[in-house]
Design an enzyme around this catalytic site. Sequence first.
Site, PDB file in Angstrom:
ATOM      1  N   GLN A 114       0.822  -1.207   0.000  1.00 41.85           N
ATOM      2  CA  GLN A 114       0.000   0.000   0.000  1.00 41.85           C
ATOM      3  C   GLN A 114       0.859   1.262   0.000  1.00 41.85           C
ATOM      4  O   GLN A 114       0.662   2.178  -0.808  1.00 41.85           O
ATOM      5  CB  GLN A 114      -0.916   0.006   1.230  1.00 41.85           C
ATOM      6  CG  GLN A 114      -1.896  -1.154   1.270  1.00 41.85           C
ATOM      7  CD  GLN A 114      -2.864  -1.023   2.425  1.00 41.85           C
ATOM      8  OE1 GLN A 114      -3.944  -0.467   2.289  1.00 41.85           O
ATOM      9  NE2 GLN A 114      -2.485  -1.527   3.584  1.00 41.85           N
ATOM     10  N   LEU A 115       1.838   1.304   0.909  1.00 38.87           N
ATOM     11  CA  LEU A 115       2.697   2.481   0.998  1.00 38.87           C
ATOM     12  C   LEU A 115       3.600   2.600  -0.219  1.00 38.87           C
ATOM     13  O   LEU A 115       3.792   3.699  -0.753  1.00 38.87           O
ATOM     14  CB  LEU A 115       3.526   2.426   2.285  1.00 38.87           C
ATOM     15  CG  LEU A 115       4.503   3.584   2.487  1.00 38.87           C
ATOM     16  CD1 LEU A 115       3.781   4.933   2.474  1.00 38.87           C
ATOM     17  CD2 LEU A 115       5.287   3.396   3.785  1.00 38.87           C
TER      18      LEU A 115
ATOM     19  N   ILE B 230      15.176  -8.478   0.778  1.00 39.50           N
ATOM     20  CA  ILE B 230      15.987  -7.808   1.797  1.00 39.50           C
ATOM     21  C   ILE B 230      16.615  -8.787   2.790  1.00 39.50           C
ATOM     22  O   ILE B 230      17.491  -8.404   3.576  1.00 39.50           O
ATOM     23  CB  ILE B 230      15.187  -6.728   2.558  1.00 39.50           C
ATOM     24  CG1 ILE B 230      14.005  -7.330   3.325  1.00 39.50           C
ATOM     25  CG2 ILE B 230      14.725  -5.628   1.606  1.00 39.50           C
ATOM     26  CD1 ILE B 230      13.304  -6.325   4.252  1.00 39.50           C
TER      27      ILE B 230
ATOM     28  N   TYR C   1       4.518 -10.522  15.659  1.00 38.59           N
ATOM     29  CA  TYR C   1       4.679  -9.453  14.672  1.00 38.59           C
ATOM     30  C   TYR C   1       5.267  -8.202  15.321  1.00 38.59           C
ATOM     31  O   TYR C   1       6.254  -7.633  14.842  1.00 38.59           O
ATOM     32  CB  TYR C   1       3.322  -9.126  14.032  1.00 38.59           C
ATOM     33  CG  TYR C   1       3.327  -7.838  13.235  1.00 38.59           C
ATOM     34  CD1 TYR C   1       4.023  -7.742  12.033  1.00 38.59           C
ATOM     35  CD2 TYR C   1       2.646  -6.708  13.701  1.00 38.59           C
ATOM     36  CE1 TYR C   1       4.033  -6.547  11.318  1.00 38.59           C
ATOM     37  CE2 TYR C   1       2.654  -5.519  12.991  1.00 38.59           C
ATOM     38  CZ  TYR C   1       3.352  -5.441  11.796  1.00 38.59           C
ATOM     39  OH  TYR C   1       3.372  -4.258  11.101  1.00 38.59           O
TER      40      TYR C   1
END
Length: 304
Positions: free
Chosen positions: A11-12, A36, A124
């Site tokens: 989304q970002l 990453i 999380y």
Amino acid sequence: MKVLVTGKNGQLGNELAKLCPANIELELFGSKELDITNMAALNEVLIAYSPDVVINAAAYTAVDKAETDAEQAYLVNEQGAANLASACKSISAKLIHVSTDFVFDGTKTTPYTSDDTTNPLSVYGASKLAGEQAISNLLEGQATIIRTAWVYSVFGNNFVKSMLNLMQQKEHLGIVADQVGTPTWAQGLAKMIWSLVTQQIQTNSVDSTQNSNKTAILNWTDAGVASWYDFAVAIQELAIEKGLLSKAIPIRPIPASSYPTPAKRPAFSVLNKEQAEQVSGMQTIHWRSQLSDMLDELAVKLNA
């Protein structure tokens, strides 16, 4: 200025791409193009592109799944963040890293500041906090961490789009009313991040108000306070007004205990945005106004 964004498909990431200023040379990577968690690949890409700023919008965000998939959550959210910090350090790039309200336990009754004690309730949240700590240890003043919450947009899967689907399919809904926070339109978050990058161009420091040897931690959501129930009611009201829904269904408030989830969530996660407003030069906008604008954008997209 060169800026590299990870997590381009989120989304970002989508909003950052859409709102990129004209004077920025932007490179976007999704997880398939840039993993990453792979240090060698990360170093190769960052050395080849040599960005001035890296914006890390990549993360493991499956909050409930993380409870049984802790190894992968930590691999992405801690090790991936550490890898990015290490790669940024080697090429003297600034890092803007996106984190979460889930680093807090929700026991406060006033908005959380960046200095408040962290105490994540879930895998999380703990994995995201571990990532923050790795970045702070490796990069110190070369990094800025932005904690946000309840993110939604016209892109991807999120609470707003899920509610719209459920409101079309169900005859009534029960929505949690005793978890309180603030919705965040990803577009507003992206605008704030680009403002920080602009500050970097002007002052050569992402956060000139901070001690240069300390990682800046900023909070950013929209303005105001809501429960998930409040948010759902507003979604339905505005969606009917804009023609996205044809009729209203009953929505009743329920306690979180009536809707158990594998991951425990903070009951209160309102964030204090004063420092971020000061540093970025941006003012937060009330969440209902932002929601209205997002639904306008969604209506255009669906009718295109």
